[in-house]
Design a protein around this motif. Structure first.
Motif, PDB file in Angstrom:
ATOM      1  N   PHE A 167       0.823  -1.226  -0.014  1.00 13.02           N
ATOM      2  CA  PHE A 167       0.041  -0.049   0.093  1.00 13.02           C
ATOM      3  C   PHE A 167       0.812   1.175  -0.010  1.00 13.02           C
ATOM      4  O   PHE A 167       2.180   1.137   0.230  1.00 13.02           O
ATOM      5  CB  PHE A 167      -0.786  -0.165   1.176  1.00 13.02           C
ATOM      6  CG  PHE A 167      -0.226   0.297   2.443  1.00 13.02           C
ATOM      7  CD1 PHE A 167       0.010   1.303   2.903  1.00 13.02           C
ATOM      8  CD2 PHE A 167       0.331  -0.902   3.214  1.00 13.02           C
ATOM      9  CE1 PHE A 167       0.604   1.774   4.298  1.00 13.02           C
ATOM     10  CE2 PHE A 167       0.829  -0.684   4.304  1.00 13.02           C
ATOM     11  CZ  PHE A 167       1.142   0.802   4.980  1.00 13.02           C
ATOM     12  N   SER A 168       0.448   2.261  -0.321  1.00 10.92           N
ATOM     13  CA  SER A 168       1.084   3.594  -0.328  1.00 10.92           C
ATOM     14  C   SER A 168      -0.031   4.750  -0.039  1.00 10.92           C
ATOM     15  O   SER A 168      -1.118   4.754  -0.284  1.00 10.92           O
ATOM     16  CB  SER A 168       1.637   3.701  -1.476  1.00 10.92           C
ATOM     17  OG  SER A 168       0.896   3.999  -2.698  1.00 10.92           O
ATOM     18  N   ALA A 169       0.523   5.691   0.398  1.00  9.27           N
ATOM     19  CA  ALA A 169      -0.207   7.033   0.993  1.00  9.27           C
ATOM     20  C   ALA A 169       0.724   8.229   1.149  1.00  9.27           C
ATOM     21  O   ALA A 169       1.865   8.179   1.367  1.00  9.27           O
ATOM     22  CB  ALA A 169      -0.831   6.748   2.219  1.00  9.27           C
ATOM     23  N   MET A 170       0.160   9.200   0.680  1.00  6.08           N
ATOM     24  CA  MET A 170       0.925  10.645   0.847  1.00  6.08           C
ATOM     25  C   MET A 170      -0.021  11.646   1.173  1.00  6.08           C
ATOM     26  O   MET A 170      -1.080  11.850   0.919  1.00  6.08           O
ATOM     27  CB  MET A 170       1.365  11.041  -0.732  1.00  6.08           C
ATOM     28  CG  MET A 170       2.004  12.279  -0.652  1.00  6.08           C
ATOM     29  SD  MET A 170       2.138  12.888  -2.419  1.00  6.08           S
ATOM     30  CE  MET A 170       2.163  14.953  -2.121  1.00  6.08           C
ATOM     31  N   ARG A 171       0.654  12.495   2.203  1.00  5.36           N
ATOM     32  CA  ARG A 171      -0.339  13.735   2.715  1.00  5.36           C
ATOM     33  C   ARG A 171       0.920  14.746   2.537  1.00  5.36           C
ATOM     34  O   ARG A 171       2.005  14.511   3.200  1.00  5.36           O
ATOM     35  CB  ARG A 171      -0.679  13.300   4.183  1.00  5.36           C
ATOM     36  CG  ARG A 171      -1.704  12.461   4.407  1.00  5.36           C
ATOM     37  CD  ARG A 171      -2.986  12.677   3.689  1.00  5.36           C
ATOM     38  NE  ARG A 171      -3.936  12.091   3.961  1.00  5.36           N
ATOM     39  CZ  ARG A 171      -4.211  10.854   2.809  1.00  5.36           C
ATOM     40  NH1 ARG A 171      -3.474  10.571   1.710  1.00  5.36           N
ATOM     41  NH2 ARG A 171      -5.133  10.044   2.985  1.00  5.36           N
ATOM     42  N   GLY A 172       0.432  16.168   2.574  1.00  5.37           N
ATOM     43  CA  GLY A 172       1.151  17.186   2.341  1.00  5.37           C
ATOM     44  C   GLY A 172       1.392  17.702   1.071  1.00  5.37           C
ATOM     45  O   GLY A 172       0.974  17.208   0.178  1.00  5.37           O
ATOM     46  N   ARG A 173       2.055  18.769   0.601  1.00  9.71           N
ATOM     47  CA  ARG A 173       2.112  19.556  -0.284  1.00  9.71           C
ATOM     48  C   ARG A 173       3.519  19.651  -0.853  1.00  9.71           C
ATOM     49  O   ARG A 173       3.592  20.184  -1.995  1.00  9.71           O
ATOM     50  CB  ARG A 173       1.597  21.084  -0.361  1.00  9.71           C
ATOM     51  CG  ARG A 173       0.390  21.089   0.392  1.00  9.71           C
ATOM     52  CD  ARG A 173      -0.399  22.564   0.314  1.00  9.71           C
ATOM     53  NE  ARG A 173      -1.611  22.561   1.029  1.00  9.71           N
ATOM     54  CZ  ARG A 173      -2.842  22.406   0.334  1.00  9.71           C
ATOM     55  NH1 ARG A 173      -2.641  21.893  -0.914  1.00  9.71           N
ATOM     56  NH2 ARG A 173      -3.823  22.337   0.948  1.00  9.71           N
ATOM     57  N   GLN A 174       4.235  19.018  -0.546  1.00  5.97           N
ATOM     58  CA  GLN A 174       5.914  19.308  -1.173  1.00  5.97           C
ATOM     59  C   GLN A 174       6.024  17.993  -1.921  1.00  5.97           C
ATOM     60  O   GLN A 174       7.030  17.162  -1.645  1.00  5.97           O
ATOM     61  CB  GLN A 174       6.933  19.091  -0.015  1.00  5.97           C
ATOM     62  CG  GLN A 174       7.092  20.533   0.811  1.00  5.97           C
ATOM     63  CD  GLN A 174       8.008  20.573   1.745  1.00  5.97           C
ATOM     64  OE1 GLN A 174       7.577  20.262   3.129  1.00  5.97           O
ATOM     65  NE2 GLN A 174       9.382  20.678   1.332  1.00  5.97           N
ATOM     66  N   ALA A 175       5.139  17.720  -2.875  1.00 14.61           N
ATOM     67  CA  ALA A 175       5.236  16.701  -3.866  1.00 14.61           C
ATOM     68  C   ALA A 175       6.893  16.435  -4.426  1.00 14.61           C
ATOM     69  O   ALA A 175       7.118  15.438  -4.642  1.00 14.61           O
ATOM     70  CB  ALA A 175       4.246  16.504  -4.691  1.00 14.61           C
ATOM     71  N   ALA A 176       7.169  17.475  -4.958  1.00 16.70           N
ATOM     72  CA  ALA A 176       8.521  17.519  -5.493  1.00 16.70           C
ATOM     73  C   ALA A 176       9.551  16.920  -4.731  1.00 16.70           C
ATOM     74  O   ALA A 176      10.547  16.270  -5.123  1.00 16.70           O
ATOM     75  CB  ALA A 176       8.869  18.808  -6.043  1.00 16.70           C
ATOM     76  N   ASP A 177       9.680  17.339  -3.359  1.00 17.88           N
ATOM     77  CA  ASP A 177      10.953  17.093  -2.559  1.00 17.88           C
ATOM     78  C   ASP A 177      10.280  15.337  -2.232  1.00 17.88           C
ATOM     79  O   ASP A 177      11.453  14.848  -2.012  1.00 17.88           O
ATOM     80  CB  ASP A 177      10.674  17.895  -1.215  1.00 17.88           C
ATOM     81  CG  ASP A 177      11.377  19.245  -1.406  1.00 17.88           C
ATOM     82  OD1 ASP A 177      11.914  19.287  -2.163  1.00 17.88           O
ATOM     83  OD2 ASP A 177      10.756  20.117  -0.462  1.00 17.88           O
ATOM     84  N   LEU A 178       9.244  15.086  -1.943  1.00 18.33           N
ATOM     85  CA  LEU A 178       8.749  13.674  -1.826  1.00 18.33           C
ATOM     86  C   LEU A 178       9.243  13.016  -2.840  1.00 18.33           C
ATOM     87  O   LEU A 178       9.667  11.610  -2.836  1.00 18.33           O
ATOM     88  CB  LEU A 178       7.427  13.597  -1.469  1.00 18.33           C
ATOM     89  CG  LEU A 178       6.898  12.147  -0.977  1.00 18.33           C
ATOM     90  CD1 LEU A 178       7.455  11.838   0.311  1.00 18.33           C
ATOM     91  CD2 LEU A 178       5.599  12.258  -0.750  1.00 18.33           C
TER      92      LEU A 178
END
Length: 92
Positions: free
Chosen positions: A49-60
């Protein structure tokens, strides 16, 4: 009336204990306001599974590229060091 029931956790492997410790460390940093974006990938017996939260998508995305490189190194590493090495995903 009976008292509270204690939930007895399943016996965890050393790797699972390491995962719990890592997640606790990440949670502590989040609660201190030091983490602004999180990406999580987890593996189960029958998939992932995977999940993402926050707004720094480029850094992530850059962090995921580094993680993918480290995963590939682990897959290709056939030494006994692989079985004993523990690395943290958290970087300063």
């Amino acid at each position: 009336m009976s008292g509270p029931k204690l939930i007895t956790p399943n016996k965890m492997s050393e790797d699972q204990i390491d995962i719990v410790d890592m997640v606790k460390e990440l949670l502590a940093l989040c609660l201190e306001g030091k983490i602004t974006t999180v990406g999580i990938v987890g593996c189960r017996e029958n998939g992932f599974f995977s999940a993402m939260r926050g707004r720094q998508a480029a850094d992530l995305n850059l962090a995921c590229d580094e993680l993918k490189k480290r995963i590939l190194e682990e897959v290709l590493d056939t030494t006994t060091e692989r079985n004993t090495r523990r690395s943290s995903i958290l970087r300063n």
